[in-house]
Design a protein around this motif. Structure first.
Motif, PDB file in Angstrom:
ATOM      1  N   UNK A  51      29.207   9.069  24.317  1.00  0.00           N
ATOM      2  CA  UNK A  51      28.468   9.600  25.473  1.00  0.00           C
ATOM      3  C   UNK A  51      27.504   8.509  25.948  1.00  0.00           C
ATOM      4  N   UNK A  52      26.951   8.648  27.152  1.00  0.00           N
ATOM      5  CA  UNK A  52      25.983   7.655  27.617  1.00  0.00           C
ATOM      6  C   UNK A  52      24.793   7.538  26.664  1.00  0.00           C
ATOM      7  N   UNK A  53      24.380   8.680  26.097  1.00  0.00           N
ATOM      8  CA  UNK A  53      23.242   8.637  25.173  1.00  0.00           C
ATOM      9  C   UNK A  53      23.615   7.838  23.913  1.00  0.00           C
ATOM     10  N   UNK A  54      24.827   8.090  23.419  1.00  0.00           N
ATOM     11  CA  UNK A  54      25.390   7.324  22.300  1.00  0.00           C
ATOM     12  C   UNK A  54      25.356   5.826  22.586  1.00  0.00           C
ATOM     13  N   UNK A  55      25.674   5.531  23.816  1.00  0.00           N
ATOM     14  CA  UNK A  55      25.738   4.125  24.246  1.00  0.00           C
ATOM     15  C   UNK A  55      24.347   3.480  24.148  1.00  0.00           C
ATOM     16  N   UNK A  56      23.326   4.222  24.590  1.00  0.00           N
ATOM     17  CA  UNK A  56      21.955   3.693  24.516  1.00  0.00           C
ATOM     18  C   UNK A  56      21.600   3.377  23.067  1.00  0.00           C
ATOM     19  N   UNK A  82      32.865   7.345  34.203  1.00  0.00           N
ATOM     20  CA  UNK A  82      32.437   6.034  33.682  1.00  0.00           C
ATOM     21  C   UNK A  82      31.089   5.593  34.273  1.00  0.00           C
ATOM     22  N   UNK A  83      30.803   6.092  35.474  1.00  0.00           N
ATOM     23  CA  UNK A  83      29.596   5.630  36.173  1.00  0.00           C
ATOM     24  C   UNK A  83      28.341   5.866  35.344  1.00  0.00           C
ATOM     25  N   UNK A  84      28.279   7.001  34.639  1.00  0.00           N
ATOM     26  CA  UNK A  84      27.088   7.314  33.836  1.00  0.00           C
ATOM     27  C   UNK A  84      26.902   6.302  32.699  1.00  0.00           C
ATOM     28  N   UNK A  85      28.008   5.813  32.154  1.00  0.00           N
ATOM     29  CA  UNK A  85      27.930   4.795  31.081  1.00  0.00           C
ATOM     30  C   UNK A  85      27.422   3.472  31.654  1.00  0.00           C
ATOM     31  N   UNK A  86      27.978   3.109  32.816  1.00  0.00           N
ATOM     32  CA  UNK A  86      27.623   1.811  33.410  1.00  0.00           C
ATOM     33  C   UNK A  86      26.114   1.763  33.722  1.00  0.00           C
ATOM     34  N   UNK A  87      25.583   2.912  34.186  1.00  0.00           N
ATOM     35  CA  UNK A  87      24.144   2.971  34.506  1.00  0.00           C
ATOM     36  C   UNK A  87      23.310   2.554  33.296  1.00  0.00           C
ATOM     37  N   UNK A 138      24.135  -5.930  34.099  1.00  0.00           N
ATOM     38  CA  UNK A 138      25.244  -6.475  33.314  1.00  0.00           C
ATOM     39  C   UNK A 138      26.235  -7.160  34.244  1.00  0.00           C
ATOM     40  N   UNK A 139      27.054  -8.011  33.648  1.00  0.00           N
ATOM     41  CA  UNK A 139      28.212  -8.522  34.383  1.00  0.00           C
ATOM     42  C   UNK A 139      29.260  -7.431  34.287  1.00  0.00           C
ATOM     43  N   UNK A 140      29.588  -6.815  35.393  1.00  0.00           N
ATOM     44  CA  UNK A 140      30.618  -5.766  35.357  1.00  0.00           C
ATOM     45  C   UNK A 140      31.887  -6.352  35.992  1.00  0.00           C
ATOM     46  N   UNK A 141      32.853  -6.668  35.145  1.00  0.00           N
ATOM     47  CA  UNK A 141      34.083  -7.305  35.626  1.00  0.00           C
ATOM     48  C   UNK A 141      35.113  -6.248  35.990  1.00  0.00           C
ATOM     49  N   UNK A 142      35.530  -6.238  37.247  1.00  0.00           N
ATOM     50  CA  UNK A 142      36.660  -5.386  37.617  1.00  0.00           C
ATOM     51  C   UNK A 142      37.921  -6.183  37.289  1.00  0.00           C
ATOM     52  N   UNK A 143      38.687  -5.653  36.332  1.00  0.00           N
ATOM     53  CA  UNK A 143      39.864  -6.385  35.843  1.00  0.00           C
ATOM     54  C   UNK A 143      41.104  -5.919  36.613  1.00  0.00           C
ATOM     55  N   UNK A 144      41.774  -6.877  37.215  1.00  0.00           N
ATOM     56  CA  UNK A 144      42.978  -6.559  38.009  1.00  0.00           C
ATOM     57  C   UNK A 144      44.101  -7.503  37.588  1.00  0.00           C
ATOM     58  N   UNK A 168      29.723  -0.217  40.484  1.00  0.00           N
ATOM     59  CA  UNK A 168      28.842  -1.400  40.655  1.00  0.00           C
ATOM     60  C   UNK A 168      29.431  -2.687  40.075  1.00  0.00           C
ATOM     61  N   UNK A 169      30.729  -2.871  40.217  1.00  0.00           N
ATOM     62  CA  UNK A 169      31.281  -4.137  39.699  1.00  0.00           C
ATOM     63  C   UNK A 169      30.676  -5.300  40.476  1.00  0.00           C
ATOM     64  N   UNK A 170      30.444  -6.394  39.763  1.00  0.00           N
ATOM     65  CA  UNK A 170      29.874  -7.581  40.419  1.00  0.00           C
ATOM     66  C   UNK A 170      30.625  -8.858  40.055  1.00  0.00           C
TER      67      UNK A 170
END
Ligand SMILES: Nc1nc2c(ncn2[C@@H]2O[C@H](COP(=O)(O)OP(=O)(O)OP(=O)(O)O)[C@@H](O)[C@H]2O)c(=O)[nH]1
Ligand SMILES: [Mg+2]
Length: 360
Positions: free
Chosen positions: A230-235, A265-270, A275-281, A301-303
């Motif tokens: 969960x996002x909380x787990x992630x923190x 996934x958005x809640x995790x990314x927040x 961070x460097x958020x890589x959109x992998x294609x 928010x990929x960058x």
């Protein structure tokens, strides 16, 4: 000496009349524009009057006045020659110019098709040629120069960035594109090449075997691994990895069309930002799908853009299409399954060279 007057619509026509009647020996004594006789003549275009002569006297017998006259006539003849020549050449020149323009057109078409063959999105092809046209400001460009300018456009269209800009690096993207494999390659690179203390986190607990896949890499490279449910787990996981120089985060591949999954996934990314958020294609993705993917994942928010599986295709449009729609720089590309070797820095790549690989 035979002297004759000729009337014609223009000099060229008159000259032909003279030649026809008096032959090529004829001498033009005078040419001038005159109105036709009568009232009608005022309303009609002027005609050319040519006075021509066919001489029988030899030059030795000519008087001073005759010689001057002959010189003047000769000068007029050479002037006429130039005029006639230009009249004859003008249509030819226009024809050549037209041909060149058409050639230019077909040359543009050739390169448009070429880019299309590489699966470059038609919108991007139009933009490239639009930019090119404004660079050229209406000037034509040689056949050899066009691909050189296009190469520049392709290079400019794929911005690159330096690696290791942020401490946290996240990989998001559609299913099976190579997120976990790429993460493992980078974990090895950061740990072994840069001597960094690297921690791994996965929030992919959906797919059977996903955690084990990453755990296998973590064990081989000897890195700590956290699983967040969960996002909380992630923190909490981030706190446990606080002494790491670099944290790499794996996410579950998301079916592009499933907005609920992507949204989750958005809640995790927040939690992970900045961070460097890589959109992998994958490089094998068609242009229509790249639009779809970048649109669907935009809320995450990929960058960065990360292109994988460059070894699996010979058309490289996905790199350009990805760069265009992600509108963020590329740092890495991958070109094989090998961990950690099949990974390259984007700034060391000659992307235009990929497109042109020995063509023309
Ligand atoms: N040819 C080639 N295969 C690759 C490359 N990167 C990854 N793969 C392969 O692609 C397959 C999927 O790789 P994963 O890393 O599991 O992909 P993923 O994006 O994590 O997949 P999900 O987690 O299921 O969404 C594996 O067989 C990899 O070996 C690459 O650059 N070239
Ligand atoms: Mg994975």
């Amino acid at each position: 000496m035979k002297i004759r007057k000729y009337y014609a619509r223009d000099v060229a026509e008159g000259f032909l009349k003279v030649k026809k009647e008096l032959g090529s020996e004829a001498i033009i004594l005078q040419t001038r524009k005159v109105r036709r006789r009568g009232l009608k003549g005022w309303f009609m275009p002027r005609q050319v009057e040519i006075i021509a002569a066919l001489g029988s006297r030899s030059p030795e017998r000519l008087g001073k006045g005759d010689i001057e006259n002959q010189r003047r006539v000769e000068a007029e003849i050479s002037e006429l020659k130039v005029m006639v020549q230009s009249l004859v050449e003008e249509p030819r020149r226009r024809e050549t110019e037209k041909g060149q323009q058409e050639d230019g057109g077909s040359e543009n078409d050739y390169w448009r098709n070429y880019l299309q063959h590489h699966d470059v999105d038609p919108v991007i092809i139009d933009e490239i040629f639009g930019r090119l046209a404004s660079r050229l400001k209406g000037n034509s460009v040689s056949r050899e120069m066009l691909p050189i300018l296009l190469r520049e456009e392709v290079t400019v269209g794929i911005p690159v960035a330096e690696e290791r800009a942020d401490r946290t690096v996240v990989f998001i993207g559609p299913t099976g594109v190579g997120k976990t494999t790429t993460l493992a390659k980078l974990a090895a690179r950061y740990a072994l090449n840069y001597g960094e203390k690297v921690g791994l986190v996965t929030i992919d607990h959906y797919r059977i075997g996903a955690v084990d896949q990453l755990r296998a890499y973590a064990e081989i490279i000897d890195l700590p691994l956290e699983v967040a449910y969960s996002p909380r787990d992630l923190s909490r996981a981030l706190v446990r990895l606080q002494d790491c120089d670099r944290i790499l985060v794996d996410t579950a591949g998301r079916a592009t069309g499933n907005q609920a999954q992507v949204g989750e996934l958005a809640d995790y990314i927040e939690v992970l930002l900045p961070a460097e958020v890589h959109l992998v294609i994958s490089a094998t993705t068609r242009w229509q799908d790249i639009r779809f993917i970048t649109g669907s994942f935009s809320k995450l928010h990929y960058n960065r853009l990360l292109i994988t599986k460059l070894d699996e295709t010979t058309s490289y449009g996905a790199v350009l299409n990805g760069a265009y729609y992600v509108n963020q720089p590329l740092v890495y590309i991958t070109d094989g399954q090998g961990v950690p070797d099949d990974l390259k820095l984007a700034r060391e790549m000659d992307f235009a060279g990929l497109f042109w690989g020995g063509e023309r």
